[in-house]
Design a protein around this motif. Sequence first.
Motif, PDB file in Angstrom:
ATOM      1  N   GLY A  52     -20.842  -2.903  -4.607  1.00 56.60           N
ATOM      2  CA  GLY A  52     -20.252  -4.051  -3.921  1.00 56.60           C
ATOM      3  C   GLY A  52     -18.784  -4.175  -4.262  1.00 56.60           C
ATOM      4  N   LEU A  53     -18.095  -4.972  -3.479  1.00 61.31           N
ATOM      5  CA  LEU A  53     -16.650  -5.095  -3.651  1.00 61.31           C
ATOM      6  C   LEU A  53     -16.189  -6.474  -3.221  1.00 61.31           C
ATOM      7  CD1 LEU A  53     -13.890  -3.452  -4.104  1.00 61.31           C
ATOM      8  CD2 LEU A  53     -13.873  -3.248  -1.616  1.00 61.31           C
ATOM      9  N   LEU A  54     -15.259  -7.039  -3.989  1.00 60.70           N
ATOM     10  CA  LEU A  54     -14.554  -8.245  -3.563  1.00 60.70           C
ATOM     11  C   LEU A  54     -13.067  -7.955  -3.661  1.00 60.70           C
ATOM     12  CD1 LEU A  54     -15.225 -11.940  -4.718  1.00 60.70           C
ATOM     13  CD2 LEU A  54     -13.092 -11.112  -3.723  1.00 60.70           C
ATOM     14  N   GLU A  55     -12.485  -7.624  -2.532  1.00 56.79           N
ATOM     15  CA  GLU A  55     -11.047  -7.366  -2.445  1.00 56.79           C
ATOM     16  C   GLU A  55     -10.384  -8.583  -1.815  1.00 56.79           C
ATOM     17  OE1 GLU A  55      -7.451  -6.434  -2.608  1.00 56.79           O
ATOM     18  OE2 GLU A  55      -8.813  -4.875  -3.392  1.00 56.79           O
ATOM     19  N   ASN A  56      -9.463  -9.213  -2.547  1.00 53.99           N
ATOM     20  CA  ASN A  56      -8.875 -10.470  -2.089  1.00 53.99           C
ATOM     21  C   ASN A  56      -7.889 -10.307  -0.934  1.00 53.99           C
ATOM     22  OD1 ASN A  56      -9.947 -12.690  -3.879  1.00 53.99           O
ATOM     23  ND2 ASN A  56      -9.258 -11.252  -5.440  1.00 53.99           N
ATOM     24  N   SER A  57      -7.288  -9.147  -0.821  1.00 52.03           N
ATOM     25  CA  SER A  57      -6.334  -8.901   0.264  1.00 52.03           C
ATOM     26  C   SER A  57      -6.999  -8.090   1.365  1.00 52.03           C
ATOM     27  CB  SER A  57      -5.121  -8.129  -0.261  1.00 52.03           C
ATOM     28  OG  SER A  57      -4.484  -8.826  -1.302  1.00 52.03           O
ATOM     29  N   ARG A  58      -6.472  -8.221   2.575  1.00 50.52           N
ATOM     30  CA  ARG A  58      -7.031  -7.418   3.665  1.00 50.52           C
ATOM     31  C   ARG A  58      -6.594  -5.962   3.489  1.00 50.52           C
ATOM     32  NH1 ARG A  58      -9.195  -7.888   8.634  1.00 50.52           N
ATOM     33  NH2 ARG A  58      -8.899 -10.130   8.762  1.00 50.52           N
ATOM     34  N   VAL A  59      -7.568  -5.093   3.366  1.00 54.98           N
ATOM     35  CA  VAL A  59      -7.337  -3.654   3.265  1.00 54.98           C
ATOM     36  C   VAL A  59      -8.178  -2.978   4.333  1.00 54.98           C
ATOM     37  CG1 VAL A  59      -7.537  -1.601   1.816  1.00 54.98           C
ATOM     38  CG2 VAL A  59      -6.905  -3.790   0.783  1.00 54.98           C
ATOM     39  N   THR A  60      -7.594  -2.049   5.050  1.00 56.76           N
ATOM     40  CA  THR A  60      -8.308  -1.336   6.101  1.00 56.76           C
ATOM     41  C   THR A  60      -8.560   0.098   5.658  1.00 56.76           C
ATOM     42  OG1 THR A  60      -7.232  -2.698   7.797  1.00 56.76           O
ATOM     43  CG2 THR A  60      -8.266  -0.653   8.533  1.00 56.76           C
ATOM     44  N   THR A  61      -9.786   0.562   5.806  1.00 58.82           N
ATOM     45  CA  THR A  61     -10.122   1.931   5.409  1.00 58.82           C
ATOM     46  C   THR A  61      -9.526   2.932   6.396  1.00 58.82           C
ATOM     47  OG1 THR A  61     -12.164   2.105   6.702  1.00 58.82           O
ATOM     48  CG2 THR A  61     -12.308   1.035   4.538  1.00 58.82           C
ATOM     49  N   SER A  62      -9.578   4.200   6.022  1.00 57.51           N
ATOM     50  CA  SER A  62      -9.039   5.251   6.894  1.00 57.51           C
ATOM     51  C   SER A  62      -9.825   5.347   8.199  1.00 57.51           C
ATOM     52  CB  SER A  62      -9.075   6.606   6.169  1.00 57.51           C
ATOM     53  OG  SER A  62     -10.403   6.949   5.813  1.00 57.51           O
ATOM     54  N   GLU A  63     -11.046   4.801   8.198  1.00 57.84           N
ATOM     55  CA  GLU A  63     -11.868   4.812   9.415  1.00 57.84           C
ATOM     56  C   GLU A  63     -11.689   3.541  10.240  1.00 57.84           C
ATOM     57  OE1 GLU A  63     -15.499   7.626   7.688  1.00 57.84           O
ATOM     58  OE2 GLU A  63     -15.668   5.445   7.568  1.00 57.84           O
ATOM     59  N   GLY A  64     -10.830   2.629   9.752  1.00 58.54           N
ATOM     60  CA  GLY A  64     -10.481   1.453  10.534  1.00 58.54           C
ATOM     61  C   GLY A  64     -11.287   0.211  10.255  1.00 58.54           C
ATOM     62  N   TYR A  65     -12.032   0.165   9.146  1.00 59.17           N
ATOM     63  CA  TYR A  65     -12.862  -0.993   8.829  1.00 59.17           C
ATOM     64  C   TYR A  65     -12.258  -1.812   7.683  1.00 59.17           C
ATOM     65  CZ  TYR A  65     -16.212   1.843  11.425  1.00 59.17           C
ATOM     66  OH  TYR A  65     -16.827   2.611  12.399  1.00 59.17           O
TER      67      TYR A  65
END
Length: 369
Positions: A178-191
Motif C-alpha cells: 500500500g501507499l500514501l503519497e501526499n502529492s499527486r504523482v503520475t506513473t509512467s503508465e498514466g495512473y
Amino acid sequence: MSLKNWRFQTVLWNTKNLGGSVKNRMQSATPTITLRLNVRISVGLLAMFLLKAWRSTAFGVYGYLNFTKSGFLGHSKNFNPEDMSTRIDGKNCIVTGANSGIGYATAHGLASRGATVYIVCRNKERGEAALSEIQSTTGNQNVHLEICDLSSVNDIQSFSSRFKAKEIPIHVLVNNAGLLENSRVTTSEGYELNFAVNVLGTYGITELMLPLLEKSQPDARVITVSSGGMYTAPLTTDLQFKGEKFDGVEQYARNKRVQVALTEKWAEKYSNKGIGFYTMHPGWAETPGVTKSLPSFSKSLEGKLRTSEEGADTVIWLALQPKEKLVSGGFYFDRAEVPKHLAFAATKSSHDAIDSIVATLDSFGNFSI
C-alpha cells in the motif's frame, strides 16, 4: 473701537455661532450605519460539510478508543491463544509489500508456522535483506523473493506469467502492499500513484492469481489489508481524484474503501470457486510507511501506536482459521468481523457503484480471466 477690530470680533462671533450650530446639528442627527450581510450557502454544500465533519469526528473518537496499542491490548484479552498455534506446513503464501512493516511481520509469522512464503517487493535490495532476515530468524528456508512493482500494470502481468509457470497452488494471497503519497504523482503508465498501487495493483494481482488459488480450493483465501481510514470515505467512481484539488490522505481513504467493496464483489462473483475473500484493518500501527507519510500523526501518537506485529495479528489469524469460521466478503479487526460503515456516515449505499468501478479497472489492465 476701530472698524478693523469690530470686523474681527464680528467674524469671530459668527464663526463661534456657526460652529455651535454645526455641532448641534451633528449631535441631533448622529449618522446611523446599517450593514446588511447577505450570505447564501447551498443546502447541499452545508450538508456535505457537516457529513464530512461527522465522519472525521466519529472516526477519530472510534479510532482513538480502538485502533491504538491500548485498544489491541484490551481486545487481546478475548483472544484464543490456540487460534495462532496452527501449523501450515506445505501451504504456499504470497505476501505483497513484505520488506517492512505489516507485510514483513505477516511474512515472518506465516514462515514461522511452516508455510512456503513468496515475498513480493518492488526494491530488490530491501527485498533481499528481508528475505535473509526471515529465513535466519524463523529457520524456514522456504521463503522466496519475487520482484514486482505493484504500481505498474506491465510488471503485474509479467510477475503473474512468471509465477503461473511454477504451476503451484496458492493457498493464501495477502494483498498488503500500500501507499500514501501526499502529492499527486503520475506513473509512467498514466495512473495516479496511490490508486495504481492500492486499487489497480491489488485488483490486478488478485484477478491474475485466481487460477492458482483455485488449485488449492476449498482452502484458498485472499486477505486484503485495508485501513480504518476508509470509514471516512464513501465509494466513488472518481478513482484518480481528478475532480478537485488533490488530497493524498483522502485519496488513500477512498482507495481503502474500494478494497472493501471489491472484496464483497469477489466473494459474490467467485462464490463457487472455493476461495474466501476477506479484508481487515490493522489499527494504527507504527510502521515506516506511516512515519514517512503521516509524520504529524505518528508524532502526536508516539508511544500509543501498535507494533507491526500487533497490526499483522489479524492477517495471520485469517490465514490460519478454518474457513467455516469466517465470512467471505467480511471486514475484520482484532480477530473479529466488524461493521464496514460508521453510524450515520452515509457510506453504505455508495457500494452500489462497485460494478462500474470493476468495469473501469478491467479496461485499464484487461485482468479478468
